[in-house]
Structures are given as C-alpha cells and as structure tokens.
Scaffold this motif. Sequence first.
Motif, mmCIF file in Angstrom:
data_model
loop_
_atom_site.group_PDB
_atom_site.id
_atom_site.type_symbol
_atom_site.label_atom_id
_atom_site.label_comp_id
_atom_site.label_asym_id
_atom_site.label_seq_id
_atom_site.Cartn_x
_atom_site.Cartn_y
_atom_site.Cartn_z
ATOM 1 N N LYS A 43 -6.133 7.361 10.523
ATOM 2 C CA LYS A 43 -4.900 7.624 9.782
ATOM 3 C C LYS A 43 -4.817 6.603 8.655
ATOM 4 N N LEU A 44 -4.439 7.055 7.485
ATOM 5 C CA LEU A 44 -4.300 6.149 6.347
ATOM 6 C C LEU A 44 -3.178 5.153 6.630
ATOM 7 N N LYS A 45 -3.511 3.871 6.565
ATOM 8 C CA LYS A 45 -2.506 2.823 6.762
ATOM 9 C C LYS A 45 -1.975 2.336 5.419
ATOM 10 N N ALA A 46 -2.882 2.152 4.457
ATOM 11 C CA ALA A 46 -2.467 1.651 3.146
ATOM 12 C C ALA A 46 -3.491 2.065 2.092
ATOM 13 N N PHE A 47 -3.025 2.201 0.865
ATOM 14 C CA PHE A 47 -3.903 2.528 -0.261
ATOM 15 C C PHE A 47 -3.478 1.688 -1.453
ATOM 16 N N SER A 48 -4.442 1.008 -2.054
ATOM 17 C CA SER A 48 -4.188 0.191 -3.233
ATOM 18 C C SER A 48 -4.912 0.836 -4.413
ATOM 19 N N LYS A 49 -4.146 1.486 -5.268
ATOM 20 C CA LYS A 49 -4.715 2.224 -6.392
ATOM 21 C C LYS A 49 -5.021 1.285 -7.551
ATOM 22 N N PHE A 50 -6.167 1.516 -8.206
ATOM 23 C CA PHE A 50 -6.509 0.756 -9.397
ATOM 24 C C PHE A 50 -5.579 1.169 -10.533
ATOM 25 N N GLU A 51 -5.181 0.189 -11.342
ATOM 26 C CA GLU A 51 -4.285 0.460 -12.464
ATOM 27 C C GLU A 51 -4.995 1.196 -13.598
ATOM 28 N N ASN A 52 -6.267 0.840 -13.816
ATOM 29 C CA ASN A 52 -7.005 1.450 -14.925
ATOM 30 C C ASN A 52 -8.506 1.357 -14.649
ATOM 31 N N THR A 53 -9.291 1.884 -15.565
ATOM 32 C CA THR A 53 -10.741 1.916 -15.395
ATOM 33 C C THR A 53 -11.349 0.527 -15.407
ATOM 34 N N SER A 54 -10.806 -0.362 -16.226
ATOM 35 C CA SER A 54 -11.382 -1.710 -16.292
ATOM 36 C C SER A 54 -11.180 -2.456 -14.972
ATOM 37 N N PHE A 75 -4.689 -7.430 -0.878
ATOM 38 C CA PHE A 75 -4.471 -6.195 -0.118
ATOM 39 C C PHE A 75 -4.804 -6.396 1.363
ATOM 40 N N LEU A 76 -5.937 -7.041 1.634
ATOM 41 C CA LEU A 76 -6.345 -7.275 3.024
ATOM 42 C C LEU A 76 -5.418 -8.259 3.726
ATOM 43 N N ARG A 77 -5.003 -9.310 3.018
ATOM 44 C CA ARG A 77 -4.057 -10.270 3.615
ATOM 45 C C ARG A 77 -2.756 -9.575 4.025
ATOM 46 N N ALA A 78 -2.320 -8.638 3.213
ATOM 47 C CA ALA A 78 -1.047 -7.962 3.458
ATOM 48 C C ALA A 78 -1.107 -6.977 4.626
ATOM 49 N N HIS A 79 -2.293 -6.419 4.914
ATOM 50 C CA HIS A 79 -2.356 -5.306 5.865
ATOM 51 C C HIS A 79 -3.237 -5.525 7.095
ATOM 52 N N CYS A 80 -3.898 -6.641 7.224
ATOM 53 C CA CYS A 80 -4.864 -6.816 8.319
ATOM 54 C C CYS A 80 -4.442 -7.833 9.363
ATOM 55 N N ASP A 81 -3.178 -7.976 9.604
ATOM 56 C CA ASP A 81 -2.703 -8.948 10.590
ATOM 57 C C ASP A 81 -3.261 -8.670 11.980
ATOM 58 N N GLY A 82 -4.102 -9.555 12.483
ATOM 59 C CA GLY A 82 -4.610 -9.469 13.842
ATOM 60 C C GLY A 82 -5.530 -8.303 14.135
ATOM 61 N N GLU A 83 -5.955 -7.580 13.126
ATOM 62 C CA GLU A 83 -6.831 -6.419 13.300
ATOM 63 C C GLU A 83 -8.250 -6.787 12.898
ATOM 64 N N SER A 84 -9.215 -6.179 13.567
ATOM 65 C CA SER A 84 -10.593 -6.317 13.097
ATOM 66 C C SER A 84 -10.802 -5.266 12.011
ATOM 67 N N GLU A 123 -8.651 14.883 1.983
ATOM 68 C CA GLU A 123 -7.669 15.373 2.949
ATOM 69 C C GLU A 123 -6.923 14.216 3.629
ATOM 70 N N LEU A 124 -7.587 13.073 3.750
ATOM 71 C CA LEU A 124 -6.997 11.929 4.440
ATOM 72 C C LEU A 124 -6.094 11.090 3.545
ATOM 73 N N ILE A 125 -6.333 11.136 2.234
ATOM 74 C CA ILE A 125 -5.505 10.386 1.282
ATOM 75 C C ILE A 125 -4.690 11.394 0.479
ATOM 76 N N THR A 126 -3.402 11.428 0.740
ATOM 77 C CA THR A 126 -2.542 12.366 0.021
ATOM 78 C C THR A 126 -2.438 11.952 -1.443
ATOM 79 N N GLY A 127 -2.469 12.949 -2.308
ATOM 80 C CA GLY A 127 -2.363 12.686 -3.736
ATOM 81 C C GLY A 127 -3.697 12.410 -4.412
ATOM 82 N N LEU A 128 -4.774 12.435 -3.646
ATOM 83 C CA LEU A 128 -6.100 12.204 -4.210
ATOM 84 C C LEU A 128 -6.923 13.465 -3.995
#
Length: 164
Positions: A43-54, A75-84, A123-128
């Motif tokens: 299940k998608l937990k989080a998605f960090s979209k790039f702002e632009n091509t660069s 992104f990883l610091r924000a979402h990986c608390d205690g998870e492998s 299918e797993l990432i909505t909007g993509l």
Amino acid sequence: MLVLFETPAGFALFKVLDERKLSKVDDLWKEFSSADTARQVVKLKAFSKFENTSEALSAATLLVESKPNKGLRKFLRAHCDGESLAVADSKLGNVIKEKLQIDWVHNQAVMELMRGVRSQLTELITGLGAQDLAPMSLGLSHSLSRYKLKFSPDKVIFFSFVNN
C-alpha cells in the motif's frame, strides 16, 4: 517493512502489508498479476513528487552513484520511523544506514517485490498514469545519458584506428 521505489516522477514508499508473502519468492509474481492482488501486498504510504525535471535529473544522477539527495534523505527521515527499508541497490542501502540509521533489506525477495511494484506502478500510485509516466521516463533517461556520457580518449582512438 517499507519499500523505497524510485520513479521518474518522484520517490514512493510502499508499506508491505503481509511480509509472509515475501517468503515465497518463486510465487511472488502471482501476487502482482492484477492491481487488486497487488493492493493486498503493498500500500502506498507516501509519495514525494519532483518539482521539475532538473530536480529529477539531480536525484537520478546521485542515485546512479548510490547517493541519496537531500530531498530523499528528508523524505525517509519523515516516513521511516522504526521500519526497515527494502531497497533495490545495496550500496544505497549502506549509505542510508550510515547517514540515517535506517535498517535496510536487499535480497531476492526484495528484487521480486520491486518487479511486482513496477508492473502495477500506475495502479498503486493514484494520479500517476501510464500516459504521464512514459514521457517522464523517456525525458529523464535522455537527460541522464546526456550528462553522464563520458568518453575515453583511448577508446575513441582505438575505434578510429579499427575503422580506417
């Protein structure tokens, strides 16, 4: 366990819902035969979209060298608390462990899981959608190859010698 998946649009973190399914590596592909069965594995937990091509190019360039960019580290610091974290690149996993103290996993089951996620990504990432992902992927690969292409003078000379 979380799965780090890099896309041309950004970084995705998926939560593995049933880790017991990872023990059956040879049958894991069946779990991704449809979008519905795939949603029972991850299940998608989080998605960090790039702002632009660069930004996408910068992140991809660093990932080729197995280095996380600042955005990925945040992104990883924000979402990986205690998870492998399941990663596709073991060198990147070592850097993540060293810099962020996040335990990581890289094995055959993780690689099969990555293949499955890739097969059902839109299918797993909505909007993509696939119509969005294909041009992003092509543009990023062209940009990356243009900036990463390196010539060796020895090889150019040898090639010229052989063709003359």
